[in-house]
Design a protein around this motif. Structure first.
Motif, PDB file in Angstrom:
ATOM      1  N   TYR A  36       0.866  -1.189   0.000  1.00  0.00           N
ATOM      2  CA  TYR A  36       0.000   0.000   0.000  1.00  0.00           C
ATOM      3  C   TYR A  36       0.893   1.226   0.000  1.00  0.00           C
ATOM      4  O   TYR A  36       1.877   1.304   0.748  1.00  0.00           O
ATOM      5  N   THR A  37       0.601   2.204  -0.859  1.00  0.00           N
ATOM      6  CA  THR A  37       1.373   3.441  -0.932  1.00  0.00           C
ATOM      7  C   THR A  37       0.480   4.606  -0.526  1.00  0.00           C
ATOM      8  O   THR A  37      -0.243   5.170  -1.368  1.00  0.00           O
ATOM      9  N   PRO A  38       0.492   4.985   0.753  1.00  0.00           N
ATOM     10  CA  PRO A  38      -0.342   6.109   1.193  1.00  0.00           C
ATOM     11  C   PRO A  38       0.087   7.445   0.611  1.00  0.00           C
ATOM     12  O   PRO A  38      -0.690   8.396   0.583  1.00  0.00           O
ATOM     13  N   SER A  39       1.343   7.531   0.143  1.00  0.00           N
ATOM     14  CA  SER A  39       1.827   8.738  -0.524  1.00  0.00           C
ATOM     15  C   SER A  39       2.936   8.341  -1.482  1.00  0.00           C
ATOM     16  O   SER A  39       3.382   7.188  -1.508  1.00  0.00           O
ATOM     17  N   ASP A  40       3.402   9.308  -2.274  1.00  0.00           N
ATOM     18  CA  ASP A  40       4.467   9.016  -3.230  1.00  0.00           C
ATOM     19  C   ASP A  40       5.777   8.655  -2.546  1.00  0.00           C
ATOM     20  O   ASP A  40       6.663   8.064  -3.172  1.00  0.00           O
ATOM     21  N   ASP A  41       5.918   8.989  -1.278  1.00  0.00           N
ATOM     22  CA  ASP A  41       7.179   8.788  -0.578  1.00  0.00           C
ATOM     23  C   ASP A  41       7.151   7.622   0.403  1.00  0.00           C
ATOM     24  O   ASP A  41       8.160   7.353   1.072  1.00  0.00           O
ATOM     25  N   VAL A  42       6.029   6.934   0.518  1.00  0.00           N
ATOM     26  CA  VAL A  42       5.907   5.869   1.519  1.00  0.00           C
ATOM     27  C   VAL A  42       5.281   4.633   0.883  1.00  0.00           C
ATOM     28  O   VAL A  42       4.293   4.731   0.144  1.00  0.00           O
ATOM     29  N   LEU A  43       5.881   3.467   1.157  1.00  0.00           N
ATOM     30  CA  LEU A  43       5.307   2.200   0.759  1.00  0.00           C
ATOM     31  C   LEU A  43       5.261   1.285   1.979  1.00  0.00           C
ATOM     32  O   LEU A  43       6.262   1.131   2.690  1.00  0.00           O
ATOM     33  N   LEU A  44       4.109   0.690   2.221  1.00  0.00           N
ATOM     34  CA  LEU A  44       3.927  -0.285   3.290  1.00  0.00           C
ATOM     35  C   LEU A  44       3.648  -1.647   2.667  1.00  0.00           C
ATOM     36  O   LEU A  44       2.977  -1.732   1.633  1.00  0.00           O
ATOM     37  N   TYR A  45       4.150  -2.709   3.287  1.00  0.00           N
ATOM     38  CA  TYR A  45       3.892  -4.036   2.730  1.00  0.00           C
ATOM     39  C   TYR A  45       3.756  -5.064   3.852  1.00  0.00           C
ATOM     40  O   TYR A  45       4.271  -4.889   4.969  1.00  0.00           O
ATOM     41  N   ALA A  46       3.063  -6.140   3.547  1.00  0.00           N
ATOM     42  CA  ALA A  46       2.926  -7.276   4.455  1.00  0.00           C
ATOM     43  C   ALA A  46       3.130  -8.548   3.637  1.00  0.00           C
ATOM     44  O   ALA A  46       2.632  -8.652   2.516  1.00  0.00           O
ATOM     45  N   MET A  93      12.378  14.332   4.013  1.00  0.00           N
ATOM     46  CA  MET A  93      13.245  15.509   3.890  1.00  0.00           C
ATOM     47  C   MET A  93      13.609  15.772   2.430  1.00  0.00           C
ATOM     48  O   MET A  93      14.780  15.905   2.069  1.00  0.00           O
ATOM     49  N   ASP A  94      12.559  15.792   1.574  1.00  0.00           N
ATOM     50  CA  ASP A  94      12.737  16.066   0.139  1.00  0.00           C
ATOM     51  C   ASP A  94      13.703  15.086  -0.518  1.00  0.00           C
ATOM     52  O   ASP A  94      14.488  15.451  -1.407  1.00  0.00           O
ATOM     53  N   GLY A  95      13.660  13.837  -0.083  1.00  0.00           N
ATOM     54  CA  GLY A  95      14.497  12.808  -0.672  1.00  0.00           C
ATOM     55  C   GLY A  95      15.886  12.695  -0.086  1.00  0.00           C
ATOM     56  O   GLY A  95      16.673  11.851  -0.534  1.00  0.00           O
ATOM     57  N   ASP A 140      17.415  -0.012   7.907  1.00  0.00           N
ATOM     58  CA  ASP A 140      18.573   0.647   7.321  1.00  0.00           C
ATOM     59  C   ASP A 140      18.188   2.069   6.942  1.00  0.00           C
ATOM     60  O   ASP A 140      17.031   2.351   6.619  1.00  0.00           O
ATOM     61  N   VAL A 141      19.152   2.961   7.019  1.00  0.00           N
ATOM     62  CA  VAL A 141      18.904   4.381   6.785  1.00  0.00           C
ATOM     63  C   VAL A 141      20.040   4.972   5.957  1.00  0.00           C
ATOM     64  O   VAL A 141      21.193   4.570   6.092  1.00  0.00           O
ATOM     65  N   ILE A 142      19.700   5.906   5.072  1.00  0.00           N
ATOM     66  CA  ILE A 142      20.678   6.683   4.302  1.00  0.00           C
ATOM     67  C   ILE A 142      20.267   8.147   4.412  1.00  0.00           C
ATOM     68  O   ILE A 142      19.117   8.511   4.120  1.00  0.00           O
ATOM     69  N   TRP A 143      21.219   8.993   4.830  1.00  0.00           N
ATOM     70  CA  TRP A 143      20.927  10.415   5.039  1.00  0.00           C
ATOM     71  C   TRP A 143      22.006  11.256   4.372  1.00  0.00           C
ATOM     72  O   TRP A 143      23.193  11.065   4.617  1.00  0.00           O
ATOM     73  N   ALA A 144      21.562  12.166   3.511  1.00  0.00           N
ATOM     74  CA  ALA A 144      22.461  13.121   2.863  1.00  0.00           C
ATOM     75  C   ALA A 144      22.051  14.516   3.325  1.00  0.00           C
ATOM     76  O   ALA A 144      21.158  15.137   2.723  1.00  0.00           O
ATOM     77  N   PRO A 145      22.622  15.053   4.408  1.00  0.00           N
ATOM     78  CA  PRO A 145      22.183  16.342   4.957  1.00  0.00           C
ATOM     79  C   PRO A 145      22.407  17.483   3.972  1.00  0.00           C
ATOM     80  O   PRO A 145      23.473  17.592   3.355  1.00  0.00           O
TER      81      PRO A 145
END
Length: 264
Positions: A36-46, A93-95, A140-145
């Motif tokens: 399920y994709t509640p928004s363009d930036d989020v995907l949930l799955y089961a 955070m805008d990608g 896991d996380v990736i952050w480009a400040p």
């Protein structure tokens, strides 16, 4: 039984009535996933999925322990796993921030394990030793400040809780309540990569840190031992052009001796 084996405990190969000479597994496994994709930036799955490892024959089948409580099976069956998982994938955070994670529970029926116990036989053999459960979380996380151009920070985390829920073998060396083998309760890693321009080249430096909690090396108590936790620190640096690159690295600055296996 002694007539079936040579002096080294190797099966001679004669067909004997009542003793299987083949091993086979039949059945059906499935996998079901909903997203399920509640928004363009989020995907949930089961996901619900199944898996198995086929059984096979034991070379020292029929050998009995000295106390008479355990007999090596001629044939043991497949072990079966059912996995229940809920996860997410999202950009924030805008990608500039990506965060992935999952929560899961796995039920294992008839867990196969390999045993070496000279009081029974001088050969390795296998058995469906236990039922078990695994629950856990992975991220896991990736952050480009935005405020620091060229910097990327990434990391991963795994949390596990494993337990033998039921003993299926008459061997007293497999105990309900024990943890599974090679299953650290916590594992984590983090690295920071910084890039900048230098004389027409792209230079970078990247320190990285990894940690693994202690864990056991087997589920069979006579064979298992505790493997110590470890922490490793490393560093990578280099330069890149359109046609070539060069890199220097040190993988183990703290000279840590990570245990990968351990036996009694």
């Amino acid at each position: 039984i002694g007539d079936l084996y040579d002096g080294d405990g190797i099966y001679k190969g004669e067909a004997v009535e009542g003793i299987p000479d083949t091993a086979a597994s039949t059945g059906t496994i499935f996998k079901f996933t909903a997203s399920y994709t509640p928004s363009d930036d989020v995907l949930l799955y089961a996901t619900i999925s199944e898996g198995f490892r086929a059984g096979f024959l034991n070379r020292p089948g029929g050998y009995t322990s000295k106390d008479g409580l355990y007999t090596v099976p001629y044939e043991f069956g497949s072990d079966d796993l059912t996995n229940y998982e809920f996860g997410w994938k999202e950009d924030r955070m805008d990608g500039n921030l990506r965060l992935n994670g999952s929560l899961f529970m796995a039920e294992i029926k008839g867990l196969q394990t390999t045993i070496f116990d000279p009081s029974i036989a001088n050969l390795f053999f296998s058995d469906n030793a236990a039922d078990a459960e695994v629950t856990g979380m992975e991220m896991d996380v990736i952050w480009a400040p935005e405020t620091v151009a060229g910097l990327t920070i990434s990391g991963g985390l795994s949390v596990l809780d494993t337990e033998i829920t039921k003993t299926l073998t008459t061997s007293t060396d497999v105990v309900a309540g024990d943890s599974l083998a090679f299953a650290p309760e916590l594992q984590a890693n983090v690295q920071a990569r910084y890039e900048w321009q230098m004389s027409g080249m792209t230079a970078h430096i990247m320190p990285h840190l990894a940690y693994s909690d202690e864990s056991y090396s087997d589920i069979v108590r006579i064979n298992r031992d505790l493997m110590a936790s470890w922490t490793m620190l490393g560093l990578t640096a280099g330069v890149t052009t359109d046609t070539w690159c060069a890199e220097l690295f040190i993988d183990n600055l703290t000279d840590e001796r990570a245990e990968l296996a351990r036996y009694y």
